[in-house]
Design a protein around this motif. Structure first.
Motif, short mmCIF file in Angstrom:
data_model
loop_
_atom_site.label_atom_id
_atom_site.label_comp_id
_atom_site.label_asym_id
_atom_site.label_seq_id
_atom_site.Cartn_x
_atom_site.Cartn_y
_atom_site.Cartn_z
N GLU A 92 0.97 -1.26 -0.05
CA GLU A 92 -0.18 -0.02 -0.16
C GLU A 92 0.81 1.24 0.06
O GLU A 92 0.80 1.94 -0.83
CB GLU A 92 -1.01 0.05 1.21
CG GLU A 92 -1.91 1.01 1.21
CD GLU A 92 -2.85 1.03 2.27
OE1 GLU A 92 -4.00 1.75 2.18
OE2 GLU A 92 -2.58 0.08 3.12
N SER A 93 1.94 1.12 0.95
CA SER A 93 2.46 2.44 1.03
C SER A 93 3.37 2.71 -0.35
O SER A 93 3.74 3.80 -0.82
CB SER A 93 3.55 2.39 2.11
OG SER A 93 4.54 1.20 1.97
N PHE A 139 -4.08 -11.69 0.69
CA PHE A 139 -4.51 -11.17 -0.52
C PHE A 139 -5.75 -10.34 -0.35
O PHE A 139 -5.95 -9.48 -1.26
CB PHE A 139 -4.98 -12.22 -1.66
CG PHE A 139 -3.74 -12.99 -2.29
CD1 PHE A 139 -2.76 -12.23 -3.10
CD2 PHE A 139 -3.50 -14.21 -2.22
CE1 PHE A 139 -1.92 -12.65 -3.72
CE2 PHE A 139 -2.21 -14.82 -2.85
CZ PHE A 139 -1.75 -14.15 -3.73
N GLN A 140 -6.61 -10.60 0.64
CA GLN A 140 -7.73 -9.85 0.76
C GLN A 140 -7.18 -8.38 1.09
O GLN A 140 -7.88 -7.42 0.86
CB GLN A 140 -8.67 -10.58 1.83
CG GLN A 140 -9.92 -9.77 1.94
CD GLN A 140 -10.63 -9.45 0.75
OE1 GLN A 140 -11.13 -10.61 0.01
NE2 GLN A 140 -11.08 -8.13 0.42
N ALA A 141 -6.37 -8.32 2.25
CA ALA A 141 -6.03 -6.85 2.42
C ALA A 141 -5.39 -6.15 1.47
O ALA A 141 -5.42 -4.97 1.35
CB ALA A 141 -4.84 -7.02 3.94
N LEU A 142 -4.51 -7.21 0.58
CA LEU A 142 -3.94 -6.29 -0.66
C LEU A 142 -4.93 -5.78 -1.29
O LEU A 142 -4.82 -4.79 -2.00
CB LEU A 142 -2.98 -7.38 -1.15
CG LEU A 142 -2.41 -6.88 -2.58
CD1 LEU A 142 -1.53 -5.80 -2.37
CD2 LEU A 142 -1.53 -8.16 -3.14
N VAL A 162 -7.60 -1.35 -4.14
CA VAL A 162 -8.64 -0.38 -4.53
C VAL A 162 -8.99 0.79 -3.80
O VAL A 162 -9.11 2.00 -4.77
CB VAL A 162 -10.10 -1.24 -3.79
CG1 VAL A 162 -11.35 -0.26 -3.84
CG2 VAL A 162 -10.23 -2.49 -4.26
N THR A 163 -8.48 0.97 -2.67
CA THR A 163 -8.19 2.40 -1.94
C THR A 163 -7.16 3.32 -2.83
O THR A 163 -7.56 4.59 -2.85
CB THR A 163 -7.71 2.21 -0.37
OG1 THR A 163 -8.83 1.60 0.16
CG2 THR A 163 -7.59 3.73 0.07
N LYS A 164 -6.16 2.88 -3.25
CA LYS A 164 -5.14 3.74 -3.82
C LYS A 164 -5.69 3.95 -5.41
O LYS A 164 -5.19 4.91 -5.75
CB LYS A 164 -3.81 2.98 -3.61
CG LYS A 164 -3.01 3.02 -2.25
CD LYS A 164 -3.17 4.19 -1.53
CE LYS A 164 -2.80 4.19 -0.32
NZ LYS A 164 -3.07 5.64 0.51
#
Length: 698
Positions: free
Chosen positions: A360-361, A387-390, A395-397
């Motif tokens: 994410e970062s 994978f779900q957290a990824l 999606v957010t980024k």
């Protein structure tokens, strides 16, 4: 043709030939309609009282109101049913029945009758010989497919009904959804251009997909698609990449063109994205329907695996994309945030112990770089990675940045839930990194298509009546093949030619040569001898003292080569300095679907050996001709390679446009070669001509 909205979103559908016999098409269509259709279904069958719980009507005339009539009766009575539909005021007819033009002479006669009925009653007629149509907004499945389409934003047409059933089965497992689906069948009335026009105006259709084996009207297709692709991408699989018919062509252009060249040029000029495989069709659709267009063709790759990162880099090298060069600020930020051992350069390898927060970062940093037009997130399964957290992070980024992002999750069932999350957000997921890169390449290609500025072809002042008069005189003589004796045709359209004349005696040759200069060019003139140089039928630099002997020699060579050849005479032509020029060819062959296909390339006697050519469907604009000049491999010769003075490319471009205007004005010209067109720094000169004439079209 009327509005197609009631074809895909009707309120009432009648099945003519409805049945409850196991294995029958009539039963399959009726069952599909009863399963999901939100409107009314009527069964029409004079031999049944009821079908699948529906009361049967004896004919369409007995049914109160019908938006769509689906015809599944034998071909011998199908035309009668279509006539009754027209008489009943029904505007949409889907003829699933086979046995028409695909089935011989009798079937072709039936199909012509269908066309006449459609014209008489202004019918929207799909088929015949098709699977049917689907419209998911009202649950319409008026087909005999075992699988229904899931709702979505893709509208899909196919010339193969079997391909539709295969795609629907495949798509159901991958959650791909459709707005409309149509099996085109024989395209007796409605064809691909009609549906492209309709879907282009449909706000619920984000992408148009097509499987085509041919295009009914190439010009209509180009015009429709060119307009629609300003807002809606069109992606096409065009099967049949053969060059059938080229061997029978009389001209260089015809011999090198073939149908595939016409489709390549036509699809490109239309702005359609062409793919080779069904997988690409839906890979591209996923990206085009779900992601914004990139600002540039540069891609950033973020991965937790070095090997797959190299695979994706290789895929970029084989595409039209390029790896983004990160700014110093981005490199500094990555260096400070990533652990030792990570690679901060593109592709960014955040190494195998990365959790979703590191992805994410890193993605946040990369997407903030102005040099990045799009991104690929590539992940392999590791113990630290969810994978779900990824998926949630991607999606957010993507939403925050507005930059197109696709993912390659290289795992099995462990990626399913994450893939669903990404899909719901419009972010495509692939196993193979190369497929992900290709999909981003499609986004970039569509951006370039959207940015194209269509320029109307120039209409030059020409002497059309002089050209017509010449062609009519040739037709009156029964002439089909015209050679250099037809140079006045080029003169009428402002195409520069050397001074000269066709003569019929040694004395005429001598007189003409004296007028033209110390040395001249002499050529045998015969419509039956295509390659004059091969038989010694061209002499360059003939001195005044040798004109008589050269005239006699040319006639003898023609007689020895082909005793039955028609010899029109000998052309005596002024010399053109070819030492400072480049020999090019401008030609045309008339394609059955797209019409005049104009060619430009490296010319001379080796034109068919080199095949260094480019093609466009006429009429061509000045912008088209500039692209044609740049596409050939030998383009540097025109622009001054190895110290040569550049050729007058403006003059070459104008010749191509004037030829385009000539062959557009006169459909009777079926093939044409101007070879060579010598391009020098001071202009161009057309030195030879070969033209094939269809006298019945004058």
């Amino acid at each position: 043709m009327g509005e197609l909205s009631t074809l895909f979103a009707p309120e009432q559908v009648a099945v003519v030939g409805a049945s409850d016999d196991d294995g029958s098409v009539g039963k399959a269509v009726t069952e599909n309609l009863l399963a999901e259709f939100e409107g009314e279904v009527f069964a029409v069958n004079p031999n049944r009282d009821s079908v699948l719980g529906l009361d049967c009507f004896a004919s369409l005339a007995d049914v109160p109101v019908v938006d769509v009539a689906v015809v599944v009766v034998p071909p011998s009575i199908a035309t009668d049913v279509v006539r009754s539909a027209g008489e009943a005021g029904i505007k949409n007819v889907v003829v699933i029945t086979a046995g028409f033009s695909e089935a011989g002479t009798e079937g072709a006669t039936r199909e012509r009758e269908l066309v006449e009925l459609a014209e008489t009653y202004d019918l929207n007629l799909v088929g015949p010989n098709c699977l049917g149509v689907m419209g998911t907004t009202v649950g319409l499945n008026a087909t005999f497919s075992p699988t229904s389409a899931r709702p979505g934003s893709i509208s899909f047409m196919s010339q193969s009904g079997a391909f539709v059933t295969a795609v629907l089965d495949w798509a159901s497992d991958r959650h791909a959804g459709f707005q409309n689906v149509v099996s085109l069948g024989n395209k007796a009335v409605l064809d691909e251009s009609d549906f492209i026009n309709y879907w282009g105006a449909d706000p619920e259709t984000d992408v148009i997909l097509g499987y085509l084996e041919d295009i009914s009207d190439g010009r209509a297709f180009i015009e429709a698609t060119r307009e629609v692709t300003q807002d809606t991408p069109v992606v096409v699989v065009k099967s049949g990449r053969t060059e059938a018919g080229a061997s029978a062509a009389a001209s260089h252009t015809g011999a090198m063109a073939g149908s595939e060249r016409a489709y390549e040029a036509g699809l490109d000029q239309a702005g359609a994205i062409r793919v080779d495989r069904a997988e690409q069709l839906f890979d591209y659709a996923a990206a085009l329907s779900g992601q914004p267009l990139p600002d540039s063709d540069t891609i950033a790759i973020v991965t937790n695996a070095g090997g797959p990162g190299v695979m994706s880099t290789d895929a970029v090298g084989g595409s039209n994309l390029e790896l983004a060069n990160f700014t110093d600020e981005t490199l500094t930020a990555l260096s400070e945030s990533l652990p030792e051992g990570a690679n901060i350069y593109n592709p960014v390898d955040i190494i195998g112990d990365a959790r979703a927060d590191r992805f994410e970062s890193t993605l946040d940093t990369v997407l903030a770089d102005d040099n990045v037009g799009m991104a690929l997130v590539l992940a392999c399964p590791t113990a630290p990675l969810s994978f779900q957290a990824l998926a949630d992070a991607v999606v957010t980024k993507q939403r925050e940045s507005g930059t197109p992002v696709v993912t390659a999750l290289m795992g099995g069932s462990s990626t399913n839930a994450a893939a669903d999350t990404l899909s719901e957000a419009g972010i495509p997921t692939y196993f193979d990194p190369a497929r992900a890169v290709d999909s981003l390449d499609a986004l970039a290609e569509y951006r370039h298509i959207r940015e194209r500025e269509y320029v109307e072809p120039t209409t030059f002042p020409v002497d059309r009546e002089q050209a017509r008069a010449y062609l009519e005189r040739a037709a009156e003589r029964g002439t089909r093949q015209i050679g250099v004796e037809g140079m006045e045709l080029l003169d009428a359209y402002g195409i520069p030619t050397p001074d000269g004349a066709v003569v019929n005696s040694p004395d005429e040759a001598i007189e003409t040569a004296r007028r033209l200069g110390e040395r001249v060019v002499m050529k045998i003139v015969s419509p039956d001898i295509s390659h004059k140089s091969d038989i010694g039928g061209v002499e360059v630099g003939v001195a005044q003292s040798d004109v008589r002997d050269t005239y006699e020699d040319l006639l003898v060579r023609a007689e020895n080569y082909q005793p039955d050849a028609t010899v029109v005479g000998v052309q005596v032509q002024e010399m053109v300095d070819t030492d400072t020029g480049t020999e090019t060819i401008v030609g045309m062959t008339r394609d059955p679907q797209f019409g005049p296909l104009v060619m430009f390339g490296l010319g001379g006697i080796f034109v068919e050996v080199m095949e260094d050519t480019s093609f466009r469907v006429a009429p061509v604009s000045e912008r088209d001709t500039r692209s044609m000049l740049d596409e050939i491999t030998s383009a540097p010769l025109l622009h001054g390679a190895r110290g040569r003075e550049p050729a007058d490319v403006e003059a070459i471009a104008e010749v191509i446009q004037r030829v385009s205007q000539l062959v557009t004005d006169f459909p009777a010209i079926t093939e044409l070669d101007i070879n060579p067109v010598v391009a020098t720094p001071d202009g161009v000169a057309a030195l030879d001509l070969r033209l094939t004439l269809d006298t019945e079209k004058l």
